[in-house]
Design a protein around this motif. Sequence first.
Motif, PDB file in Angstrom:
ATOM      1  N   ILE A   1      24.766  -0.195 -11.783  1.00  0.00           N
ATOM      2  CA  ILE A   1      24.341  -0.594 -13.070  1.00  0.00           C
ATOM      3  C   ILE A   1      24.889   1.361 -13.045  1.00  0.00           C
ATOM      4  CG2 ILE A   1      22.096   1.167 -12.687  1.00  0.00           C
ATOM      5  CD1 ILE A   1      20.693  -1.167 -10.824  1.00  0.00           C
TER       6      ILE A   1
ATOM      7  N   PHE B   1      18.005   3.004  -8.801  1.00  0.00           N
ATOM      8  CA  PHE B   1      17.984   2.194  -8.387  1.00  0.00           C
ATOM      9  C   PHE B   1      17.184   2.649  -6.533  1.00  0.00           C
ATOM     10  CE2 PHE B   1      19.262  -0.619  -4.466  1.00  0.00           C
ATOM     11  CZ  PHE B   1      18.940  -1.826  -5.080  1.00  0.00           C
TER      12      PHE B   1
ATOM     13  N   HIS C   1      27.950  -0.223 -15.740  1.00  0.00           N
ATOM     14  CA  HIS C   1      26.998  -0.237 -17.115  1.00  0.00           C
ATOM     15  C   HIS C   1      26.403   0.970 -18.073  1.00  0.00           C
ATOM     16  CE1 HIS C   1      27.578  -4.553 -15.323  1.00  0.00           C
ATOM     17  NE2 HIS C   1      26.735  -4.600 -17.182  1.00  0.00           N
TER      18      HIS C   1
ATOM     19  N   TRP D   1      20.780   7.444  -7.237  1.00  0.00           N
ATOM     20  CA  TRP D   1      19.967   6.747  -8.251  1.00  0.00           C
ATOM     21  C   TRP D   1      18.590   7.088  -8.315  1.00  0.00           C
ATOM     22  CZ3 TRP D   1      24.397   6.006  -5.953  1.00  0.00           C
ATOM     23  CH2 TRP D   1      25.448   5.146  -7.108  1.00  0.00           C
TER      24      TRP D   1
ATOM     25  N   ALA E   1      20.160   4.928 -14.829  1.00  0.00           N
ATOM     26  CA  ALA E   1      20.820   4.562 -13.405  1.00  0.00           C
ATOM     27  C   ALA E   1      20.140   4.874 -12.119  1.00  0.00           C
ATOM     28  CB  ALA E   1      22.247   4.947 -13.468  1.00  0.00           C
TER      29      ALA E   1
ATOM     30  N   THR F   1      18.057  -7.355 -13.982  1.00  0.00           N
ATOM     31  CA  THR F   1      19.565  -6.100 -13.723  1.00  0.00           C
ATOM     32  C   THR F   1      20.401  -7.342 -13.165  1.00  0.00           C
ATOM     33  OG1 THR F   1      17.891  -4.506 -12.221  1.00  0.00           O
ATOM     34  CG2 THR F   1      20.012  -5.201 -11.820  1.00  0.00           C
TER      35      THR F   1
END
Length: 335
Positions: free
Chosen positions: A184, A261, A187, A238, A259, A327
Amino acid sequence: MTTKGNYILSTPPPAVRRLKFAMLALALATSSQVLAQYPERPITMIVPFPPGGVADTVARPVADAMSKELGKSVVIENKGGAGGAIGIGASAHAKPDGYTILFSLSSISILPEADKILGRAPAYQLDQFKPIARITADPTVLVVREDAPWKTAKEFIEAAKKNPQSITYGSSGLYGTMHVPMEILAHAAGISMSHIPYTGAGPAVAGLLGNHVQALATGPASVIGQVKAGKVRALAHWGDKPIASMPEVPSLKSLGYDATFIQWSGIFVPASTPAQAIDRLKSGVDKLAADPAFAKTIGNTGSPLDYLSADAFADYWKKDAESMAATVQKMGKIE
């Protein structure tokens, strides 16, 4: 006695009917009594990772507390491998009698979709489980060795941009909860790094400390001891709010990177587990969550209690699984 066609239909005498009814009632009462007494023997809690990671670190005080609450031992069985798929799959196919439960991370939501991307049969399906409770929910943390050249997340990202694939990072396995957040970030920041999978967070942290990899994304519980000891440095996380155990560490979002998570942990049982056993587990864990001493014990692991009871957790898990599937599809096939 009556006749129908060429057949003779006989009605049992009243005494026989009463006996059969009594036997049926006794069988039902005995069955209900057995289930009402659950648990009658130790329970195995499968943790699908080796010792030392977030799942194992949090599961152990949970198992200890559940043992006291249920009156029978809850015994940890570490069954690591394949980013958690081996242990989760074993739990999915365990006898659904209430004596095998699963303590999993959010990787449970990710791996079936990853198997589809990789063109292989999933080790399990999500509908093979029923959620009992969520215990913790932490953003992963980007950490490096204390002697690493990067003092901030921006320095780390700039170095990765200048030299693609030069920075190595460890994980708990392909598409696991330590791999996905790094993808993540890659990207979001337009960088590429070299992924080195381990069998779990514990071995991956050991790899970082041994200078076999240069970075990790992992839950706070895996590294809080090393951070406090000055062995590793936390650069960013994150999440979207400060981490209680690392309040000074900035979020990637606050630094301008899209980002996020969350690595949560929760308790599950095979879907066909008897309702009486499920209800006993639910009520037992609900009672623990209301105890300040239990919350303090969980917080001491580095991951504070972030409890959701079964129904709320089921709703959360459904949304999380949908998000994680999207994702993984965005990540595409990685081997």
